[in-house]
Design a protein around this motif. Structure first.
Motif, short mmCIF file in Angstrom:
data_model
loop_
_atom_site.label_atom_id
_atom_site.label_comp_id
_atom_site.label_asym_id
_atom_site.label_seq_id
_atom_site.Cartn_x
_atom_site.Cartn_y
_atom_site.Cartn_z
N GLN A 92 42.40 34.10 57.66
CA GLN A 92 41.47 33.75 56.58
C GLN A 92 40.11 33.40 57.16
OE1 GLN A 92 43.54 30.43 54.75
NE2 GLN A 92 41.97 29.05 55.48
N ASP A 94 35.74 32.57 55.59
CA ASP A 94 34.76 32.46 54.51
C ASP A 94 33.41 32.88 55.06
OD1 ASP A 94 36.70 31.16 52.87
OD2 ASP A 94 36.28 29.30 53.91
N THR A 108 38.46 35.21 51.98
CA THR A 108 39.54 36.18 52.03
C THR A 108 40.70 35.61 52.83
OG1 THR A 108 40.16 38.45 52.57
CG2 THR A 108 38.59 37.38 54.04
N ARG A 109 41.89 36.10 52.50
CA ARG A 109 43.10 35.61 53.17
C ARG A 109 44.14 36.72 53.20
NH1 ARG A 109 45.44 30.44 54.13
NH2 ARG A 109 47.69 30.42 53.91
N GLU A 111 48.17 36.94 54.02
CA GLU A 111 49.42 36.25 54.30
C GLU A 111 50.49 37.31 54.55
OE1 GLU A 111 50.22 32.51 52.05
OE2 GLU A 111 48.75 33.44 50.71
N TRP A 127 47.11 40.59 50.54
CA TRP A 127 45.68 40.40 50.77
C TRP A 127 45.06 39.78 49.53
CZ3 TRP A 127 48.49 44.74 51.84
CH2 TRP A 127 48.54 45.16 53.16
N LYS A 129 41.20 37.91 47.92
CA LYS A 129 39.78 37.61 48.12
C LYS A 129 39.27 36.91 46.88
CE LYS A 129 38.41 41.16 45.36
NZ LYS A 129 38.14 40.85 44.00
#
Length: 168
Positions: A92, A94, A108-109, A111, A127, A129
């Protein structure tokens, strides 16, 4: 060598053959400036606090690619029995751009949970965002995750577009 000895040897060596390696999950951010002013990067969470950000500014009507690698350890899925996959910490970051007092923030991340499965475990990447916009209404921000790699190392591309709103 009888079958029992072969099975015992194979069971003892199985953990050695589970492929585990470091890989860089690369996130490509394509920042498109559709304005008549320069976009100034104010914050990128993967940079040290005192790192100069002017190299990430985007000229008017231009595009800048920012490639951000995240080193992660994966167990590469292979055919045949696999007892466990390695847990993967989330990816993740920013970033914040500013244009004439208008702020555009992207978060965004990625996992990568492990799905047990009835025969073999597998990774199930997700995904996400989020885009926030603040300031005058002269600009708008939009982000789309345009490419996703469904296999290890799960690279992806985000297209961040900042447009100038033209009053009619």
């Amino acid at each position: 060598m009888n079958d029992f000895k072969r099975f015992t040897l194979a069971a003892a060596l199985a953990p050695v053959f589970i492929t585990s390696a470091l890989a860089d999950t690369a996130v490509l951010v394509q920042v498109t400036n559709n304005t008549s002013n320069t976009l100034r990067l104010k914050y990128l969470s993967v940079l040290p606090p005192d790192y100069p950000t002017s190299g990430y500014d985007v000229s008017p009507h231009n595009l800048r690619n920012i490639n951000i690698p995240f080193q992660r350890t994966y167990t590469y899925p292979t055919s045949g029995w696999q007892p466990t996959l390695r847990k993967v910490s989330p990816v993740q970051f920013d970033l914040t751009y500013e244009v004439n007092g208008h702020i555009c923030q992207l978060a965004t991340r990625l996992e990568v949970p492990i799905i047990p499965g009835w025969s073999e475990p597998s990774y199930a990447p997700h995904w996400s965002k989020a885009v926030n916009s603040a300031g005058n209404n002269n600009y708008s921000c939009n982000a789309v995750i345009s490419q996703k790699m469904p296999e290890v190392p799960f690279n992806y591309t985000i297209k961040l577009t900042i447009d100038e709103n033209n009053p009619t």
